[in-house]
Design an enzyme around this catalytic site. Structure first.
Site, PDB file in Angstrom:
ATOM      1  N   CYS A 130      24.209  17.156 -57.498  1.00 53.90           N
ATOM      2  CA  CYS A 130      24.658  18.517 -57.780  1.00 53.90           C
ATOM      3  C   CYS A 130      26.083  18.784 -57.290  1.00 53.90           C
ATOM      4  CB  CYS A 130      23.689  19.529 -57.170  1.00 53.90           C
ATOM      5  SG  CYS A 130      23.268  19.192 -55.451  1.00 53.90           S
ATOM      6  N   TYR A 131      26.631  17.864 -56.500  1.00 49.82           N
ATOM      7  CA  TYR A 131      27.996  17.998 -55.995  1.00 49.82           C
ATOM      8  C   TYR A 131      28.713  16.654 -56.131  1.00 49.82           C
ATOM      9  CZ  TYR A 131      26.382  22.354 -53.836  1.00 49.82           C
ATOM     10  OH  TYR A 131      25.869  23.605 -53.620  1.00 49.82           O
TER      11      TYR A 131
END
Length: 386
Positions: A130-131
């Site tokens: 997600c990052y």
């Protein structure tokens, strides 16, 4: 009949424009002229202030999400490292955090942001699904990031120490340079002007008290670290050394660069000069009596920094009247004194707070909880062995 009024009654006067406010300095002069009872009947609020180095300060910043998103692992603002361990794009920048030299640090970066200047952000990421982003560089300004607020773990010491150096070489300390052979004495409090020395027993302030912070509005968030209200006290209630402290919080975007200034101590490191003003509601005569103490009624311990131990030798107690005279006497030797806190700017903080209250800009708050009246001051004696 004894004078009594509530904070709600005082706020009603603020809204009507009939509130009566004196600064701490004006209050002490009024008490000398008319006495506690007469002054308590006429005054609704006492405005106190200080302007001094407060290295246990820092800023929480949310820079906003990048595209692609990044989870900050390491970050530097103008070369000063900020802590990243509590959110993808949240930072905590300590005022005493050093940059590439002792001359520039977190306090300077905070002051640059408050002044509206651009600050260089360099960051590395901790990749995740997600990052995914691994690094990021940009110029940021206060107006272009989300939340930015001071959250200071320990400010507004209720009294402090006087530092001297009985050794044979200069010492570079958090009080500045101490000259050898008792060449100078440095003190850090503004004495009778200092906010918590006007409320020695912490009856008028508490968690949730609204304050002047850095030229904006802030609040007392909690007791400060090293909060030590159990310090020994004189019969007048004032502590004989470092005692209560406050944790403070306030919106950095409201603040004024005049009251938020980076500074550094030679061969020691950076800090933050900060203006803090605290209103004391005159709910009864005891508030006026507590705030009427003069510099001659307040003392601080003289500590020898040449002994590198947690508990250092003391040369006894001196009054703030002696300290502000420009010299004290230690074992028959005259020693020149110098303050770290600014008396002129402390008076100005109190005056600005007085004007805010009188104009209706600033109302008082009822604390949601009292600050602890008893707390031990613990130290690390020896490491625990497994």
């Amino acid at each position: 009949m004894a004078t009594e009024r509530s904070i709600d009654e005082i706020n009603a006067k603020i809204r009507r424009g009939t509130v009566r406010v004196l600064t701490a300095a004006e209050l002490k002069a009024a008490v000398r002229a008319a006495g506690v009872t007469a002054v308590a009947a006429e005054v609704d609020v006492i405005a106190t202030g200080t302007f001094e180095p407060m290295e246990s300060s820092g800023a929480i910043l949310n820079i906003g999400h990048t595209d692609p998103p990044i989870r900050l692992a390491k970050a530097w603002l103008n070369g000063v490292e900020a802590y990243c361990g509590f959110g993808a794009v949240d930072l905590y920048l300590g005022a005493a955090q050093m940059g590439e030299s002792l001359d520039y640090g977190g306090g300077h970066v905070i002051a640059e942001l408050v002044a509206g200047r651009s600050v260089r952000l360099r960051a590395t990421g901790l990749p995740a699904d997600c990052y995914p982003r691994r690094d990021y560089e940009s110029q940021i300004q206060l107006a272009a990031i989300n939340q930015a607020y001071l959250f200071n773990p320990r400010n507004v010491y209720q009294n402090f120490i006087v530092g001297v150096n009985g050794g044979d070489r200069p010492l570079y300390t958090y009080l500045g340079t101490l000259q050898p052979r008792l060449g100078n004495a440095v003190y850090a409090s503004v004495g009778a002007l200092s906010p918590l020395l006007n409320d020695a027993l912490l009856r008028s302030v508490g968690i949730g008290t609204r304050i002047f912070l850095g030229g904006g509005t802030g609040y007392i968030a909690w007791e400060g670290t090293q909060h030590f209200p159990s310090q020994k006290r004189l019969p007048n209630g004032s502590p004989v050394g470092p005692a209560a402290t406050l944790a403070l919080i306030g919106d950095l975007k409201q603040m004024d660069p005049f009251w938020v200034r980076g500074c550094r101590f030679y061969n020691y490191g950076p800090s933050l000069m900060l203006g803090v003003g605290i209103p004391l509601p005159v709910t009864d005569e005891t508030v006026v009596a507590a705030a009427s103490l003069a510099d001659g009624d307040l003392v601080a311990p003289v500590i020898d920094f040449s002994i590198p131990r947690r508990v250092r030798p003391t040369f006894g107690l001196v009054s703030y009247a002696q300290l502000k005279s420009g010299q004290i006497t230690i074992e028959g030797q005259k020693v020149r004194t110098a303050p770290l806190a600014s008396t002129a700017f402390s008076l100005r903080v109190a005056q600005v707070l007085k004007e805010w209250i009188a104009s209706g800009r600033f109302e008082l708050t009822q604390p949601v909880a009292s600050l602890p009246a008893e707390r031990p001051l613990l130290a690390q004696e020896r490491p625990l062995l497994s």
